[in-house]
Design a protein around this motif. Structure first.
Motif, PDB file in Angstrom:
ATOM      1  N   VAL A  22     -73.228  30.674  -9.521  1.00 39.20           N
ATOM      2  CA  VAL A  22     -74.313  31.142  -8.645  1.00 39.20           C
ATOM      3  C   VAL A  22     -75.250  29.996  -8.292  1.00 39.20           C
ATOM      4  CG1 VAL A  22     -76.350  32.627  -8.621  1.00 39.20           C
ATOM      5  CG2 VAL A  22     -74.172  33.505  -9.492  1.00 39.20           C
ATOM      6  N   SER A  24     -67.115  40.989  -7.410  1.00 35.15           N
ATOM      7  CA  SER A  24     -68.140  40.903  -8.463  1.00 35.15           C
ATOM      8  C   SER A  24     -69.248  41.907  -8.217  1.00 35.15           C
ATOM      9  CB  SER A  24     -68.729  39.478  -8.462  1.00 35.15           C
ATOM     10  OG  SER A  24     -69.914  39.422  -9.231  1.00 35.15           O
ATOM     11  N   THR A  62     -72.104  41.345  -8.325  1.00 35.27           N
ATOM     12  CA  THR A  62     -73.189  40.631  -7.637  1.00 35.27           C
ATOM     13  C   THR A  62     -73.358  41.125  -6.201  1.00 35.27           C
ATOM     14  OG1 THR A  62     -74.160  38.423  -7.560  1.00 35.27           O
ATOM     15  CG2 THR A  62     -71.940  38.649  -6.688  1.00 35.27           C
ATOM     16  N   TYR A  80     -72.768  32.422  -3.278  1.00 36.92           N
ATOM     17  CA  TYR A  80     -71.582  32.899  -4.022  1.00 36.92           C
ATOM     18  C   TYR A  80     -71.397  34.404  -3.780  1.00 36.92           C
ATOM     19  CZ  TYR A  80     -69.160  35.140  -7.832  1.00 36.92           C
ATOM     20  OH  TYR A  80     -68.332  35.974  -8.554  1.00 36.92           O
ATOM     21  N   PHE A  84     -68.137  43.321 -13.790  1.00 40.82           N
ATOM     22  CA  PHE A  84     -69.488  43.194 -14.311  1.00 40.82           C
ATOM     23  C   PHE A  84     -69.525  41.910 -15.144  1.00 40.82           C
ATOM     24  CE2 PHE A  84     -71.959  46.677 -12.611  1.00 40.82           C
ATOM     25  CZ  PHE A  84     -70.980  47.207 -11.800  1.00 40.82           C
ATOM     26  N   ASN A  85     -69.805  41.922 -16.420  1.00 41.20           N
ATOM     27  CA  ASN A  85     -69.918  40.636 -17.124  1.00 41.20           C
ATOM     28  C   ASN A  85     -68.782  40.402 -18.109  1.00 41.20           C
ATOM     29  OD1 ASN A  85     -72.621  41.172 -15.933  1.00 41.20           O
ATOM     30  ND2 ASN A  85     -73.094  39.212 -16.925  1.00 41.20           N
ATOM     31  N   ASN A 140     -73.320  28.203 -17.605  1.00 39.13           N
ATOM     32  CA  ASN A 140     -74.306  29.008 -16.866  1.00 39.13           C
ATOM     33  C   ASN A 140     -74.472  30.362 -17.541  1.00 39.13           C
ATOM     34  OD1 ASN A 140     -74.611  27.200 -14.568  1.00 39.13           O
ATOM     35  ND2 ASN A 140     -72.495  27.747 -14.073  1.00 39.13           N
ATOM     36  N   ASN A 141     -73.335  30.861 -18.089  1.00 37.71           N
ATOM     37  CA  ASN A 141     -73.332  32.240 -18.586  1.00 37.71           C
ATOM     38  C   ASN A 141     -73.738  32.322 -20.062  1.00 37.71           C
ATOM     39  OD1 ASN A 141     -70.505  32.733 -16.491  1.00 37.71           O
ATOM     40  ND2 ASN A 141     -72.547  33.496 -16.114  1.00 37.71           N
ATOM     41  N   LEU A 142     -74.196  33.501 -20.448  1.00 38.15           N
ATOM     42  CA  LEU A 142     -74.784  33.712 -21.772  1.00 38.15           C
ATOM     43  C   LEU A 142     -73.809  33.498 -22.919  1.00 38.15           C
ATOM     44  CD1 LEU A 142     -77.155  34.617 -23.549  1.00 38.15           C
ATOM     45  CD2 LEU A 142     -76.442  36.998 -23.161  1.00 38.15           C
ATOM     46  N   TYR A 175     -72.694  30.005 -23.857  1.00 43.53           N
ATOM     47  CA  TYR A 175     -73.835  29.241 -24.395  1.00 43.53           C
ATOM     48  C   TYR A 175     -74.058  29.603 -25.867  1.00 43.53           C
ATOM     49  CZ  TYR A 175     -77.820  26.158 -23.798  1.00 43.53           C
ATOM     50  OH  TYR A 175     -78.675  25.084 -23.897  1.00 43.53           O
ATOM     51  N   PHE A 208     -81.614  29.311 -24.983  1.00 44.11           N
ATOM     52  CA  PHE A 208     -82.838  29.567 -24.233  1.00 44.11           C
ATOM     53  C   PHE A 208     -82.679  30.936 -23.561  1.00 44.11           C
ATOM     54  CE2 PHE A 208     -84.745  25.534 -24.932  1.00 44.11           C
ATOM     55  CZ  PHE A 208     -83.686  24.641 -25.021  1.00 44.11           C
ATOM     56  N   PHE A 238     -83.825  33.599 -21.014  1.00 41.94           N
ATOM     57  CA  PHE A 238     -84.582  33.525 -19.760  1.00 41.94           C
ATOM     58  C   PHE A 238     -85.450  34.772 -19.558  1.00 41.94           C
ATOM     59  CE2 PHE A 238     -82.436  29.801 -19.175  1.00 41.94           C
ATOM     60  CZ  PHE A 238     -81.110  29.874 -18.749  1.00 41.94           C
ATOM     61  N   ARG A 257     -77.160  43.749 -19.309  1.00 37.62           N
ATOM     62  CA  ARG A 257     -75.943  43.617 -18.524  1.00 37.62           C
ATOM     63  C   ARG A 257     -74.830  44.482 -19.111  1.00 37.62           C
ATOM     64  NH1 ARG A 257     -79.291  41.573 -16.001  1.00 37.62           N
ATOM     65  NH2 ARG A 257     -79.317  39.578 -14.838  1.00 37.62           N
ATOM     66  N   TYR A 269     -71.434  44.170 -20.399  1.00 37.96           N
ATOM     67  CA  TYR A 269     -70.428  43.205 -20.855  1.00 37.96           C
ATOM     68  C   TYR A 269     -69.101  43.915 -21.062  1.00 37.96           C
ATOM     69  CZ  TYR A 269     -74.493  40.261 -21.380  1.00 37.96           C
ATOM     70  OH  TYR A 269     -75.644  39.545 -21.117  1.00 37.96           O
TER      71      TYR A 269
HETATM   72  C1  WQD Z   1     -76.545  37.332 -18.475  1.00 34.60           C
HETATM   73  C2  WQD Z   1     -77.935  37.537 -19.069  1.00 34.60           C
HETATM   74  C3  WQD Z   1     -79.586  36.013 -18.194  1.00 34.60           C
HETATM   75  C4  WQD Z   1     -77.724  32.412 -19.949  1.00 34.60           C
HETATM   76  C5  WQD Z   1     -73.364  35.988 -13.557  1.00 34.60           C
HETATM   77  C6  WQD Z   1     -73.063  36.014 -12.084  1.00 34.60           C
HETATM   78  C7  WQD Z   1     -72.062  37.104 -11.794  1.00 34.60           C
HETATM   79  C8  WQD Z   1     -70.850  36.911 -12.665  1.00 34.60           C
HETATM   80  C9  WQD Z   1     -71.234  36.899 -14.137  1.00 34.60           C
HETATM   81  C10 WQD Z   1     -69.212  35.682 -11.440  1.00 34.60           C
HETATM   82  C11 WQD Z   1     -79.051  37.441 -18.019  1.00 34.60           C
HETATM   83  C12 WQD Z   1     -79.354  35.765 -19.680  1.00 34.60           C
HETATM   84  C13 WQD Z   1     -77.985  33.721 -19.551  1.00 34.60           C
HETATM   85  C14 WQD Z   1     -78.613  31.748 -20.833  1.00 34.60           C
HETATM   86  C15 WQD Z   1     -79.982  33.715 -20.902  1.00 34.60           C
HETATM   87  N1  WQD Z   1     -70.181  35.704 -12.329  1.00 34.60           N
HETATM   88  N2  WQD Z   1     -79.097  34.355 -20.042  1.00 34.60           N
HETATM   89  N3  WQD Z   1     -79.715  32.434 -21.288  1.00 34.60           N
HETATM   90  O1  WQD Z   1     -76.272  36.309 -14.421  1.00 34.60           O
HETATM   91  O2  WQD Z   1     -75.501  38.596 -15.251  1.00 34.60           O
HETATM   92  O3  WQD Z   1     -73.945  37.199 -13.922  1.00 34.60           O
HETATM   93  O4  WQD Z   1     -72.173  35.815 -14.296  1.00 34.60           O
HETATM   94  O5  WQD Z   1     -68.698  36.617 -10.885  1.00 34.60           O
HETATM   95  O6  WQD Z   1     -71.709  37.016 -10.436  1.00 34.60           O
HETATM   96  O7  WQD Z   1     -74.262  36.339 -11.397  1.00 34.60           O
HETATM   97  O8  WQD Z   1     -74.523  36.521 -16.238  1.00 34.60           O
HETATM   98  O9  WQD Z   1     -74.222  35.391 -18.406  1.00 34.60           O
HETATM   99  O10 WQD Z   1     -75.497  34.181 -16.555  1.00 34.60           O
HETATM  100  O11 WQD Z   1     -76.558  36.124 -17.715  1.00 34.60           O
HETATM  101  O12 WQD Z   1     -80.986  34.300 -21.330  1.00 34.60           O
HETATM  102  O13 WQD Z   1     -78.433  30.557 -21.222  1.00 34.60           O
HETATM  103  O14 WQD Z   1     -78.188  36.499 -20.013  1.00 34.60           O
HETATM  104  O15 WQD Z   1     -80.960  35.912 -17.862  1.00 34.60           O
HETATM  105  O16 WQD Z   1     -80.055  38.378 -18.368  1.00 34.60           O
HETATM  106  P1  WQD Z   1     -75.192  37.183 -14.939  1.00 34.60           P
HETATM  107  P2  WQD Z   1     -75.175  35.460 -17.247  1.00 34.60           P
END
Ligand code: WQD
Length: 330
Positions: A86, A124, A126, A148, A177-178, A197-199, A202, A215, A217, A230, A232
């Motif tokens: 994203v 997605s 999204t 995206y 979804f996730n 990028n994703n939770l 990380y 971290f 957010f 979310r 999952y």
């Molecule tokens: C999940 C939650 C963050 C990272 C994205 C795309 C979506 C799909 C899945 C492709 C949120 C929090 C995250 C971190 C955090 N991708 N977070 N610290 O944003 O729901 O979806 O990935 O298709 O299109 O938008 O997933 O895993 O990034 O975030 O606190 O280091 O975790 O704020 O609440 P997201 P995510």
């Protein structure tokens, strides 16, 4: 059926290849390896005892794809290949529009030229933008705030318009979804390049001490504990959703949400990870991430009723399998 999986060495593509092979389908994989590694082919062989034919092809290259379609007689296409970060999409919109749209148009043209009957598209949640959950397939598509998400909406529209004139085709748009988790063997999983990028990736990198702390957010959202909520879904359940779509979807263009229907907060996922894996996950609450939505979770009744598909793996399975995979990454 003989199925082309684009992006098949990637996270969801590789898990889907395993499920198709287990169900008796023949699989061919193309991937440009821009976000995955060719050794996934060997890992799929270890799991299934099948050496899947692999071709390093960029799906923007119509002529190379055409040559492959001429040689093979595909019954279906599952199209995962695409850029999906994203944040990156806001910095490089033209790269995202060109790659995600052109690859889809090329494959739809080849579906037409070689009379391929099935096309499953990786979409997605999204595309729903920021609106109240639970999200059903009837929920309107909204402004997604990032290129995206716009590419996913546009690809859905392209395929939907194509299907209107081709009632003999089966075209399925799957809105994920996730996806988190990994194959129980520990051989397949998500390997993000650079900072995840994703939770979940990380969290697993904090657990393996590659990173000092997570971290989070924002904890001032209107949710159970202030952190983002979310839906999952275990990547193996997601892969089985593709198999169900391939085997059961009707002709025409149909849309299905693939989620569990349950919303889980960041802190709830972290605590579940800590409890199941008996590992501490230090974290710091920081500012919200731009573009984040407070709560997103699915209504997946439609897939349950029409595809006879439902999720069976728990969030405990997800955090256990994610960690099991991370431990195997050298
Ligand atoms: C999940 C939650 C963050 C990272 C994205 C795309 C979506 C799909 C899945 C492709 C949120 C929090 C995250 C971190 C955090 N991708 N977070 N610290 O944003 O729901 O979806 O990935 O298709 O299109 O938008 O997933 O895993 O990034 O975030 O606190 O280091 O975790 O704020 O609440 P997201 P995510």
């Amino acid at each position: 059926m003989k199925i082309l999986i684009t992006g098949g060495t990637g996270y969801i593509g590789s898990h889907t290849a395993v499920e198709l092979i287990k169900d008796g389908h023949e699989v061919v994989i193309v991937d440009d390896l821009s976000n995955s590694f060719e050794d996934v082919i060997d890992k799929i062989k270890t799991i299934t005892n099948v050496l899947v034919p692999f071709h390093k092809i960029d799906c923007k290259n119509y002529d190379l794809l055409d040559k492959l379609f001429k040689e093979e007689n595909f019954d279906g296409i599952i199209h995962f290949a695409g850029f999906k970060a994203v944040g990156e999409s806001t910095k490089e919109p033209l790269k995202y529009y060109e790659n995600n749209l052109l690859s889809t148009i090329n494959l739809a043209k080849l579906m037409e030229k070689y009379d391929v009957s099935h096309f499953i598209f990786s979409s997605s949640a999204t595309v729903y933008g920021d609106q109240p959950s639970p999200l059903s397939e009837k929920s309107p598509l909204m402004e997604t705030t990032n290129p995206y998400g716009e590419t996913k909406k546009m690809c859905e529209r392209i395929l939907n318009d194509y299907a209107k004139n081709r009632s003999d085709k089966t075209i399925v748009l799957l809105r994920y979804f996730n996806p988190i988790g990994a194959h129980k063997s520990g051989l397949l999983g998500e390997i993000p390049q650079g900072t995840p990028n994703n939770l979940m990736p990380y969290i697993t990198q904090v657990a393996s001490k590659k990173r000092d702390k997570l971290f989070i957010f924002g904890n001032d959202y209107d949710t159970v504990d202030g952190t983002g909520v979310r839906d999952y879904i275990h990547v193996v359940d997601l892969a089985k959703g593709h198999l169900a779509a391939l085997n059961k979807a009707n002709k025409g263009c149909s849309v299905y949400n693939l989620g569990t229907g349950v919303g889980i907060s960041v802190l709830e996922l972290v605590e579940t990870f800590k409890k199941i894996n008996k590992i501490d996950i230090p974290y710091e609450i920081v500012a919200r991430r731009a573009g984040d939505i407070a709560t997103v979770y699915a209504s997946s009744e439609k897939a349950f009723k029409e595809l006879n598909w439902e999720t069976s793996l728990s969030v405990e399975d997800m955090v256990r399998d994610s960690w099991n995979f991370e431990k195997n990454i050298e």
